[in-house]
Design a protein around this motif. Sequence first.
Motif: not given
Lengths: 291, 384
Positions: A167-189
Amino acid sequence: MFAEFLQYLLSGITIGAIYALAGLGFSIIYNASHVINFAQGEFIMIGGMSAATLTAAGVPLPLAMLFGLAAAMLGGVLIAKFTIERARNASVVTLIIITIGASIFLRGLAEVVWGKEFHRLAAFSGDDPIAVMGAAVLPQSLWVLGVALVLIAATGFFFNRTLAGKAMLATSHNRLAAQLVGINVRGVVLVAFALSAALGAVGGAVVAPITFSYTEMGIMLGLKGFTAAVLGGLGNGAGAVVGGLLVGIAEALGAGYISSAYKDAIAFVIILLVLMFLPNGLFGKRGTERV
Amino acid sequence: MANRLFTSLMAAGALALGLAAGAAQAADPIRIGSFLSVTGPASFLGEPEKKVLELYVDRINKAGGVDGRPIRLTVYDDGGDAAKAAGFAKRLIDSDKVDVIVGGTTTAATMAAVPLVERAEVPFISLAGAVVIVEPVKPWVFKTPHTDRMAAEKVMADMTKRGLSRLALLSEDSGFGKSGRAETLKVAKDMGITVVADETYGAKDTDVTPQLTKIRSNKEAQAVLVFGLGQGPAMVTKNYRQLAIELPIYQSHGVASMEFIRLAGGAAENVRLPAAGLVVADQLPDSDPQKRVVAEFSKLYIDHIGGEPSTFAGHAYDGLMLAVEAIRRAGGTDRARVRDEIEKTKGYIGTGGVVNMSPTDHMGLGLDAFHMVEIKQGTWKLVD
């Protein structure tokens, strides 16, 4: 002649392993947030100081290390929560400057808690050097190398084999797409800061018997770790490790064969050369930005 | 009844206090000014210096002052910043109107204040190390600590005694280390010692093995001298044992504190260094003129300030006492006469050694002020 070379090489690898750990911390946070966290060196300092001062107070070493780990992770999460997250709409440069501020704050805090003196931590398994073909290695150097290897392997496993890591790697590649598939991007940071703080703290405790620990120990280690991360390509974990070892070895060989007066300059010459000729580092993604 | 007794006692007490205050006011105080690096990177020097000055001024005042005049001490903290030091020196001279200045923790701070005291013609006793402070001689400037040149001479004299003549030098890239390196190279020529390796290390280096490997593979070297201050020399000593170098190792007087032994741990064994008598106070033979002075200073320091009395604290004591003695002999605080009397100091026994000043020597310490000590079982052992 060969023994001499081997000694330089071993010194370089030991110090390089420390840079590699610091560099890895830079990469993890960079991946999660595109921020270069200049407080990375302070995480190392917290780990080293906790281990040294707590063992001096009679706490067993593993417990002291655990405490340092917890303190650094807490510090990392608080920095992420109260500075990076609050200012998330600011530009990346602003965020980087905020981390510099955080590092100065942590140093000041550490000076209040621990004072300015140097602290000594006994080596984990004695001070008798091991002879390797005419060169001498301290058992602690092996500890540093071993712990670095384990941490690097664990980090690799985390990013490639676990859901949270992916999930963290996904966020680094594309934050918006990661958010769309339900990854908690804020938690990732937050997780990224906690993770790199943990890496730093363990690294700090392992190197403390070699370097002594003091509140400013993180400054140089942080800068060299940054050099390692840039040399390897920012955001590339394996690259940071190779970069760290290269910087360490270059320094030791430079001090041995050229002049010890230019030892610290070598890392910074490397960073200048990399930024001029290889801005993506040795293993970085080629910068083909699409519009 | 009890109540009345109490009241009359109170009244008597108040009267006595008033009388004492009146007497103190009647005598014009002697104004001693000081600027020290109480905070900042040199705080491990400046802080004990300040405490010692305060302790001894207090004691002198309680004992009735100097010729009935109390001392008023003004201390400013320059934070290790030479520009600030100059500012405070100016304030001491212009607005505090001090009679004499005892201070200047670092060489840089001292040198920044030198032009000011020379112009204002105020006697100034510096607590900093480098030889440039008193060489060339400046009429109004004196100093108490030993110089780096003396340390180099003492080490080389000890080498000669042991039949060693080829030295490998490893110096720190700090002000102290650089000055020490220059003096070592200069002195070596006169002492018949050849410097066969000349390496440097950074004050904050975490690994000095490359430099030491170079020295180890230098077949000519017979001894190693490390010139540095603080934690750097401890790092060097640890790496030195790691590489199992067999040559005798010397350090400078910059590491003459328990801090060094604590940091270097077992690696510090057999390290030799020149140090003031203070660190080996209890081992000095009874015939040593310094014995009584350093023992007394050590005891007072431990009782009132606590911790290990460092040689740097001793320099502040020496500076203050030189000034007080000179004022006593001059019969007042006339600056020119005080200056002359400081210059005429002969046979003053301080913590740093026996001081014999002259118009050409504003430090007054001989090589015998240094003792060669060796670290044995985690403590100092007097060699000679």
